[in-house]
Design an enzyme around this catalytic site. Structure first.
Site, PDB file in Angstrom:
ATOM      1  N   PRO A 131      -3.515 -12.064  10.103  1.00  0.00           N
ATOM      2  CA  PRO A 131      -3.963 -11.820  11.478  1.00  0.00           C
ATOM      3  C   PRO A 131      -4.117 -10.323  11.712  1.00  0.00           C
ATOM      4  O   PRO A 131      -3.390  -9.519  11.111  1.00  0.00           O
ATOM      5  CB  PRO A 131      -2.818 -12.386  12.332  1.00  0.00           C
ATOM      6  N   ASP A 132      -5.063  -9.941  12.568  1.00  0.00           N
ATOM      7  CA  ASP A 132      -5.214  -8.532  12.943  1.00  0.00           C
ATOM      8  C   ASP A 132      -4.368  -8.297  14.201  1.00  0.00           C
ATOM      9  O   ASP A 132      -4.720  -8.745  15.296  1.00  0.00           O
ATOM     10  CB  ASP A 132      -6.692  -8.211  13.190  1.00  0.00           C
ATOM     11  N   ILE A 133      -3.255  -7.598  14.023  1.00  0.00           N
ATOM     12  CA  ILE A 133      -2.282  -7.446  15.122  1.00  0.00           C
ATOM     13  C   ILE A 133      -2.881  -6.607  16.256  1.00  0.00           C
ATOM     14  O   ILE A 133      -2.780  -6.953  17.431  1.00  0.00           O
ATOM     15  CB  ILE A 133      -0.978  -6.791  14.600  1.00  0.00           C
TER      16      ILE A 133
ATOM     17  N   ASN B 232       0.849  -1.196   0.000  1.00  0.00           N
ATOM     18  CA  ASN B 232       0.000   0.000   0.000  1.00  0.00           C
ATOM     19  C   ASN B 232       0.879   1.238   0.000  1.00  0.00           C
ATOM     20  O   ASN B 232       2.108   1.136  -0.018  1.00  0.00           O
ATOM     21  CB  ASN B 232      -0.963  -0.028   1.195  1.00  0.00           C
TER      22      ASN B 232
ATOM     23  N   LYS C 272     -11.463  -3.656  18.614  1.00  0.00           N
ATOM     24  CA  LYS C 272     -10.058  -4.051  18.833  1.00  0.00           C
ATOM     25  C   LYS C 272      -9.618  -3.770  20.266  1.00  0.00           C
ATOM     26  O   LYS C 272      -8.451  -3.929  20.592  1.00  0.00           O
ATOM     27  CB  LYS C 272      -9.167  -3.324  17.826  1.00  0.00           C
TER      28      LYS C 272
HETATM   29  N1  CTP Z   1      -4.241  -3.390  11.895  1.00  0.00           N
HETATM   30  C1  CTP Z   1      -3.532  -4.464  12.378  1.00  0.00           C
HETATM   31  N2  CTP Z   1      -3.538  -5.648  11.694  1.00  0.00           N
HETATM   32  C2  CTP Z   1      -4.244  -5.784  10.567  1.00  0.00           C
HETATM   33  C3  CTP Z   1      -4.971  -4.682  10.054  1.00  0.00           C
HETATM   34  C4  CTP Z   1      -4.951  -3.497  10.753  1.00  0.00           C
HETATM   35  O1  CTP Z   1      -2.884  -4.328  13.425  1.00  0.00           O
HETATM   36  N3  CTP Z   1      -4.236  -6.924   9.927  1.00  0.00           N
HETATM   37  C5  CTP Z   1      -4.233  -2.139  12.674  1.00  0.00           C
HETATM   38  C6  CTP Z   1      -3.562  -0.976  11.984  1.00  0.00           C
HETATM   39  O2  CTP Z   1      -2.184  -0.918  12.296  1.00  0.00           O
HETATM   40  C7  CTP Z   1      -4.332   0.203  12.536  1.00  0.00           C
HETATM   41  C8  CTP Z   1      -5.721  -0.343  12.816  1.00  0.00           C
HETATM   42  O3  CTP Z   1      -5.570  -1.764  12.870  1.00  0.00           O
HETATM   43  O4  CTP Z   1      -3.784   0.642  13.760  1.00  0.00           O
HETATM   44  C9  CTP Z   1      -6.778  -0.006  11.813  1.00  0.00           C
HETATM   45  O5  CTP Z   1      -6.333  -0.328  10.524  1.00  0.00           O
HETATM   46  P1  CTP Z   1      -7.217  -0.008   9.214  1.00  0.00           P
HETATM   47  O6  CTP Z   1      -6.491  -0.533   8.018  1.00  0.00           O
HETATM   48  O7  CTP Z   1      -7.681   1.412   9.217  1.00  0.00           O
HETATM   49  O8  CTP Z   1      -8.518  -0.858   9.456  1.00  0.00           O
HETATM   50  P2  CTP Z   1      -8.809  -2.397   9.428  1.00  0.00           P
HETATM   51  O9  CTP Z   1      -8.944  -2.885  10.834  1.00  0.00           O
HETATM   52  O10 CTP Z   1      -7.812  -3.119   8.574  1.00  0.00           O
HETATM   53  O11 CTP Z   1     -10.233  -2.441   8.766  1.00  0.00           O
HETATM   54  P3  CTP Z   1     -10.661  -1.997   7.276  1.00  0.00           P
HETATM   55  O12 CTP Z   1      -9.476  -2.298   6.403  1.00  0.00           O
HETATM   56  O13 CTP Z   1     -11.845  -2.842   6.994  1.00  0.00           O
HETATM   57  O14 CTP Z   1     -10.990  -0.538   7.357  1.00  0.00           O
END
Ligand code: CTP
Length: 396
Positions: free
Chosen positions: A304-306, A209, A341
């Site tokens: 994974p969502d960190i 990105n 989160k």
């Molecule tokens: N984040 C994370 N791990 C992921 C995706 C996101 O830790 N796999 C964290 C990012 O570092 C940020 C927050 O979650 O602090 C929000 O990220 P964002 O990309 O705005 O949102 P998403 O949770 O990915 O949701 P979406 O893409 O549907 O808006």
């Protein structure tokens, strides 16, 4: 800003010692009360009389000088100083300070000082780049010293390279910045993630990105300047590592997950500015994928969502700050992320607002917490970093 500040100026034995006279003069003109300590070697390059004439204060050279009022000078000076500045700093004094040696007036005073300490190395390029000197500089930074980068150019030894003492204006503004900066994050361990992740398709290509890492690097730098112990887990960026910050380079979201989760327990504040890919190719090809005439699609699987995992593991005293980037429904979607989160704050920025988002030097954000939403003005990312840290300290 510098008016009435007590500056303890340490001058060590390098040819740039003559430039310290200009620095002492400038600081005095700015309204500082300047006390100069010369090392024995520095007196070979410049005399105490020069500094006494410029500052109006006795210039100290010996711990055992009995010709002054009765107090323990290296302790009394250290106590009253607003900042200790060592300019120029030789490789020798840097090595001594890094190892706590205190065998003369300057090193004993620095060891006793608890105020901000700035070190301006000046020496031959090879001496500066020698890993021993670099290790000593790193060590000083870990102990909370601010060590400036030397300037580049033709050196006194006729070599061309890094090692010159920066000009007086640069040094004076660094001192002003250091004094103005609150040291209110001393003792805190701060973990910042920054930049994009790259998800491999094959050995040649990846999905990524537009994140440049600027906001995360600004936060890491600001927290370090405020006295925190900072680790920056960073995806690929073109940015210079902030001085005094431990940088852990990572590539993919899975790398970042492992790097962050393996150390997260040790941190008081975690700030997740990284733009983490939500999906990765199901299988990264071993070899370069060759084109064919047919269209192609790549199956993706969830990363994974960190932040969410950090939210699940969060202990009470830990502060978790996420970032949110949206192109629509910014506040509602970001408030949703705060809840889902289990974060303490979400910094929300809209990609469609001019002067905000990826790559820009400014940002326009709203801070979303459990107490409400505060909309900030557009400001440079370095300034926003300070405001975000102020807010975190207030809420902790
Ligand atoms: N984040 C994370 N791990 C992921 C995706 C996101 O830790 N796999 C964290 C990012 O570092 C940020 C927050 O979650 O602090 C929000 O990220 P964002 O990309 O705005 O949102 P998403 O949770 O990915 O949701 P979406 O893409 O549907 O808006």
């Amino acid at each position: 800003m510098l008016k009435d500040k007590v500056i303890l100026l340490g001058v060590t034995g390098g040819i740039a010692a003559y430039k310290a006279a200009d620095l002492a003069s400038r600081l005095t003109k700015e309204g500082c009360d300047v006390h100069v300590i010369l090392t024995q070697n520095a007196t070979e390059f410049i005399t105490p009389l020069t500094f006494e004439t410029l500052t109006g204060n006795k210039c100290l050279t010996s711990t055992f000088d009995r010709n002054f009022e009765w107090d323990v000078k290296h302790v009394s000076l250290a106590k009253c100083a607003d900042a200790v500045v060592i300019a120029p700093a030789t490789a020798n004094v840097i090595a001594k300070l890094a190892h706590g040696l205190a065998d003369d007036m300057l090193t004993t005073t620095v060891l006793a000082a608890t105020c901000p300490k700035l070190v301006f190395p000046a020496m031959n390029t090879a001496m500066y780049e020698n890993p021993i000197t670099q290790d000593n500089i790193e060590c000083l930074r870990r102990y909370g010293f601010t060590v400036a980068e030397p300037a580049s150019g033709v050196l006194a030894c006729k070599d061309v390279g890094k090692g010159r003492l920066p000009d007086t204006d640069t040094i004076v503004s660094a001192i002003a910045g250091e004094i103005a900066c609150p040291h209110d994050m001393k003792g805190l361990h701060v973990l910042v993630t920054a930049g994009p992740t790259c998800e491999a398709i094959d050995p040649v290509r990846y999905i990524t990105n537009h994140s440049t890492g600027k906001m995360g690097y600004a936060l890491a730098e600001a927290a370090q300047q405020r006295g925190a112990n900072v680790t920056l887990v960073s995806g690929k960026t073109n940015l210079k590592s902030p001085d005094g910050v431990t940088v852990v380079p990572v590539t993919s979201a899975q790398d970042m997950y492992r790097a962050v989760l393996s150390i997260s327990d040790e941190y008081d504040v975690i700030i997740k500015t990284a733009a983490v890919a939500d999906y990765r190719p199901k299988q990264a090809a071993q070899n370069k994928i060759k084109k064919s005439d047919a269209d192609m699609s790549i199956p993706l699987v969830r990363n994974p969502d960190i932040l969410a995992e950090l939210g699940r593991r969060k202990r009470d005293s830990q502060f978790l700050c996420g970032f949110s980037m949206e192109t629509e429904n910014l506040l509602a979607n970001s408030a949703d992320k705060l809840q889902k989160k289990n974060a303490d704050m979400i910094v929300a920025n809209s990609l469609t607002t001019p002067g905000a988002g990826f790559g820009a030097d400014t940002n326009l954000v709203s801070l979303i917490t459990r107490e409400g939403i505060s909309q900030l003005e557009r400001m440079p990312k370095a300034q926003l970093a300070q405001v975000i840290l102020d807010t975190i300290l207030k809420l902790r």
